[in-house]
Design an enzyme around this catalytic site. Structure first.
Site, PDB file in Angstrom:
ATOM      1  N   ASP A  43      -8.366   6.755  -1.032  1.00 42.38           N
ATOM      2  CA  ASP A  43      -7.294   6.903  -0.030  1.00 42.38           C
ATOM      3  C   ASP A  43      -6.920   8.369   0.253  1.00 42.38           C
ATOM      4  O   ASP A  43      -6.498   8.707   1.368  1.00 42.38           O
ATOM      5  CB  ASP A  43      -6.020   6.183  -0.492  1.00 42.38           C
ATOM      6  CG  ASP A  43      -6.081   4.691  -0.239  1.00 42.38           C
ATOM      7  OD1 ASP A  43      -6.760   4.254   0.693  1.00 42.38           O
ATOM      8  OD2 ASP A  43      -5.430   3.954  -1.001  1.00 42.38           O
ATOM      9  N   HIS A  47      -3.298   6.411  -5.343  1.00 42.60           N
ATOM     10  CA  HIS A  47      -1.895   6.072  -5.434  1.00 42.60           C
ATOM     11  C   HIS A  47      -1.644   4.774  -6.194  1.00 42.60           C
ATOM     12  O   HIS A  47      -0.505   4.277  -6.205  1.00 42.60           O
ATOM     13  CB  HIS A  47      -1.289   5.985  -4.014  1.00 42.60           C
ATOM     14  CG  HIS A  47      -1.807   4.808  -3.224  1.00 42.60           C
ATOM     15  ND1 HIS A  47      -0.938   3.869  -2.706  1.00 42.60           N
ATOM     16  CD2 HIS A  47      -3.032   4.379  -2.909  1.00 42.60           C
ATOM     17  CE1 HIS A  47      -1.632   2.945  -2.066  1.00 42.60           C
ATOM     18  NE2 HIS A  47      -2.894   3.244  -2.172  1.00 42.60           N
ATOM     19  N   GLU A 102      -7.156  -1.768  -4.250  1.00 48.24           N
ATOM     20  CA  GLU A 102      -6.222  -2.358  -3.279  1.00 48.24           C
ATOM     21  C   GLU A 102      -7.023  -3.210  -2.281  1.00 48.24           C
ATOM     22  O   GLU A 102      -8.149  -2.862  -1.908  1.00 48.24           O
ATOM     23  CB  GLU A 102      -5.426  -1.260  -2.558  1.00 48.24           C
ATOM     24  CG  GLU A 102      -4.260  -1.851  -1.775  1.00 48.24           C
ATOM     25  CD  GLU A 102      -3.224  -0.831  -1.296  1.00 48.24           C
ATOM     26  OE1 GLU A 102      -3.396   0.378  -1.507  1.00 48.24           O
ATOM     27  OE2 GLU A 102      -2.225  -1.289  -0.687  1.00 48.24           O
ATOM     28  N   HIS A 106       0.365  -3.800   6.027  1.00 42.93           N
ATOM     29  CA  HIS A 106       1.427  -4.148   5.060  1.00 42.93           C
ATOM     30  C   HIS A 106       2.783  -3.510   5.417  1.00 42.93           C
ATOM     31  O   HIS A 106       3.497  -2.961   4.586  1.00 42.93           O
ATOM     32  CB  HIS A 106       1.025  -3.908   3.605  1.00 42.93           C
ATOM     33  CG  HIS A 106       0.691  -2.501   3.169  1.00 42.93           C
ATOM     34  ND1 HIS A 106       1.419  -1.398   3.530  1.00 42.93           N
ATOM     35  CD2 HIS A 106      -0.277  -2.039   2.354  1.00 42.93           C
ATOM     36  CE1 HIS A 106       0.904  -0.317   2.967  1.00 42.93           C
ATOM     37  NE2 HIS A 106      -0.128  -0.688   2.259  1.00 42.93           N
ATOM     38  N   TYR A 124      -0.134   9.533   7.241  1.00 43.17           N
ATOM     39  CA  TYR A 124      -0.668   8.803   6.088  1.00 43.17           C
ATOM     40  C   TYR A 124      -0.005   9.288   4.795  1.00 43.17           C
ATOM     41  O   TYR A 124       0.428   8.501   3.956  1.00 43.17           O
ATOM     42  CB  TYR A 124      -2.188   9.000   6.018  1.00 43.17           C
ATOM     43  CG  TYR A 124      -2.838   8.071   5.041  1.00 43.17           C
ATOM     44  CD1 TYR A 124      -3.254   6.804   5.433  1.00 43.17           C
ATOM     45  CD2 TYR A 124      -3.014   8.438   3.713  1.00 43.17           C
ATOM     46  CE1 TYR A 124      -3.843   5.934   4.529  1.00 43.17           C
ATOM     47  CE2 TYR A 124      -3.597   7.577   2.812  1.00 43.17           C
ATOM     48  CZ  TYR A 124      -4.014   6.333   3.219  1.00 43.17           C
ATOM     49  OH  TYR A 124      -4.575   5.471   2.314  1.00 43.17           O
ATOM     50  N   HIS A 171     -11.089   2.108  -6.061  1.00 44.87           N
ATOM     51  CA  HIS A 171      -9.700   1.671  -5.842  1.00 44.87           C
ATOM     52  C   HIS A 171      -9.718   0.174  -5.519  1.00 44.87           C
ATOM     53  O   HIS A 171     -10.552  -0.261  -4.722  1.00 44.87           O
ATOM     54  CB  HIS A 171      -9.128   2.474  -4.665  1.00 44.87           C
ATOM     55  CG  HIS A 171      -7.713   2.187  -4.301  1.00 44.87           C
ATOM     56  ND1 HIS A 171      -6.770   1.763  -5.206  1.00 44.87           N
ATOM     57  CD2 HIS A 171      -7.066   2.276  -3.099  1.00 44.87           C
ATOM     58  CE1 HIS A 171      -5.610   1.612  -4.583  1.00 44.87           C
ATOM     59  NE2 HIS A 171      -5.760   1.910  -3.304  1.00 44.87           N
ATOM     60  N   HIS A 197     -10.493   5.914   4.413  1.00 44.30           N
ATOM     61  CA  HIS A 197      -9.922   5.605   5.740  1.00 44.30           C
ATOM     62  C   HIS A 197     -10.149   6.796   6.665  1.00 44.30           C
ATOM     63  O   HIS A 197      -9.950   7.955   6.267  1.00 44.30           O
ATOM     64  CB  HIS A 197      -8.409   5.392   5.677  1.00 44.30           C
ATOM     65  CG  HIS A 197      -7.965   4.204   4.903  1.00 44.30           C
ATOM     66  ND1 HIS A 197      -8.167   2.909   5.321  1.00 44.30           N
ATOM     67  CD2 HIS A 197      -7.288   4.108   3.727  1.00 44.30           C
ATOM     68  CE1 HIS A 197      -7.645   2.069   4.441  1.00 44.30           C
ATOM     69  NE2 HIS A 197      -7.109   2.767   3.457  1.00 44.30           N
ATOM     70  N   ASP A 228      -7.272  -3.685   0.793  1.00 37.37           N
ATOM     71  CA  ASP A 228      -7.900  -3.170   2.018  1.00 37.37           C
ATOM     72  C   ASP A 228      -9.288  -2.607   1.733  1.00 37.37           C
ATOM     73  O   ASP A 228     -10.083  -2.405   2.650  1.00 37.37           O
ATOM     74  CB  ASP A 228      -7.021  -2.126   2.720  1.00 37.37           C
ATOM     75  CG  ASP A 228      -6.584  -0.989   1.833  1.00 37.37           C
ATOM     76  OD1 ASP A 228      -6.361  -1.207   0.643  1.00 37.37           O
ATOM     77  OD2 ASP A 228      -6.461   0.149   2.337  1.00 37.37           O
TER      78      ASP A 228
END
Ligand code: FEO
Length: 405
Positions: free
Chosen positions: A164, A145, A80, A24, A196, A78, A229, A82
């Site tokens: 994350d 986040h 998001e 992104h 990150y 989470h 990640h 990804d």
């Protein structure tokens, strides 16, 4: 890569994305991983999913351990995409499973998927799910986040699944920090953590500090942190926790980073005397040209350094576009505890340096002004002004840095 047992009966079942370079807009030269975890207990539980392109990879990894239809619980830390964009494919295999998620997570998922028929259990900080031998404790981490974010702690295994937070965009065949640093260096891993943090978590420093302290006060024993990640922390997770607290406090190196762009090299030619002035004050300098560096790399270098000088030519009375883009991106990240200044060349009207200072002030950064400007190209007199500006900036930065020691 097949599943990896990270604790007895707890498996990494994620996917390695060796190829992604644009996440992104965040440039990821080392790729990334999408980590999710499977616990084989009385109630088989999957924690998190992966990016949709990798749904078959995680399903394959799960099949290497158990028949996916045995999964009774899906914890979504989470939403998001990804992590969560493969949920629909996973739910087709486990339509009777219960999804454990925050209220905001559920509302968000409803925007991404047709969730009718999915069973949800909304969880809050302190809620515990017993799955047999293990108890999963949920800890909401709103705005670390996304509003939906949470972590899951498994007391019996002293394991924190941190989504994350504590992650890095780094594709590696190593799953653990100790494996990684045997082959690569500690600093490579630390750099990935800072990269990150700078690009994803910088705006949330105060929240991160508060949340980490809250977790510490909860007295949870943690001997492994497994983020969504990158590398899993098992060697000494307290090191990455300390690194996060330092970054949340705005810790930086006593370094000036010069981040610039140039049209006909005039702004660029101002750098050697500025740099010399900084060096003569005993301060280290790094130089980043914006059109030669990914934006996320420039953001990381900004964040690592206590001071930043921005060089911009004036184009049509305003900042050079790449510099404007950098400062706009930076403003969104709400940096703190950094000292800045600007310099640049112009042909007739000027305006870019003034505009850069306006941006700095919107961000509430400490500024050293006025900046230095030259018309068309630096004369020898201008070079002296550049040198003095560099010295003055370094002096002021050292004083400012001292406030945070
Ligand atoms: Fe890795 Fe916020 O998703």
């Amino acid at each position: 890569m097949k599943a990896v047992e990270i604790k007895p009966d707890i498996y990494w079942v994620g996917a390695i994305d060796w190829a992604v370079r644009d996440f992104h807009g965040y440039i990821t030269p080392n790729g990334t991983t999408y980590n999710n975890y499977l616990i084989v207990d009385k109630q088989v539980t999957l924690l998190d999913a992966v990016k949709h392109d990798f749904a078959e990879v995680t399903i394959g990894n799960i099949k290497g351990i158990i028949e996916p239809s045995r999964i009774e619980n899906l914890v979504i830390n989470h939403i998001e995409p990804d992590h969560a964009s493969s949920i629909d494919k996973i739910m087709k295999l486990i339509p009777d499973a219960t999804i454990y998620i925050t209220e905001k997570g559920r509302k968000g998922l409803e925007r991404y998927f047709d969730t009718s028929g999915w069973k949800f259990k909304i969880v809050k900080t302190g809620d515990i799910l017993n799955i047999g031998k293990r108890n999963l404790l949920f800890i909401e981490t709103p705005m670390i986040h996304w509003p939906d974010s949470m972590m899951t702690y498994i007391k019996e295994d002293k394991l924190l699944i941190s989504q994350d937070a504590f992650g890095q965009h780094y594709a590696s065949a190593s799953r653990f920090d100790d494996e990684f640093i045997k082959c690569f260096s500690v600093s490579e891993l630390e750099d990935a953590v800072r990269d990150y943090y700078a690009n994803i978590l910088m705006p949330f420093g105060a929240l991160i500090k508060k949340k980490v302290e809250e977790i510490q006060k909860m007295g949870l024993e943690i001997d492994m942190i497994a983020p969504d990640h990158g590398i899993i922390w098992r060697d000494d997770p307290s090191k990455v926790i300390k690194a996060y607290l330092d970054m949340a406090d705005g810790k930086a190196d006593l370094v000036v980073v010069i981040i610039y762009d140039t049209m006909w090299h005039s702004t660029e030619q101002m750098i050697p005397p500025i740099l010399q002035g900084i060096k003569d004050e005993g301060v280290e300098v790094k130089v980043i040209k914006l059109r030669s560096t990914p934006m996320s790399g420039a953001i990381k270098e900004f964040w690592k350094s206590r001071g930043c000088l921005v060089g911009t030519p004036t184009l049509n009375n305003i900042m050079f576009p790449s510099v404007a883009e950098f400062l706009s991106h930076l403003r969104g990240l709400r940096p703190k505890k950094r000292i800045v200044g600007a310099f640049g060349s112009y042909g007739w009207g000027g305006g870019a340096v003034k505009e850069a200072y306006e941006e700095f002030k919107k961000m509430g950064l400490e500024v050293v002004e006025p900046g230095v400007q030259v018309v068309y190209r630096a004369s020898s007199e201008d070079e002296k002004r550049c040198y003095e500006f560099g010295r003055e900036f370094a002096k002021r930065m050292k004083e400012y840095h001292g406030k945070f020691l």
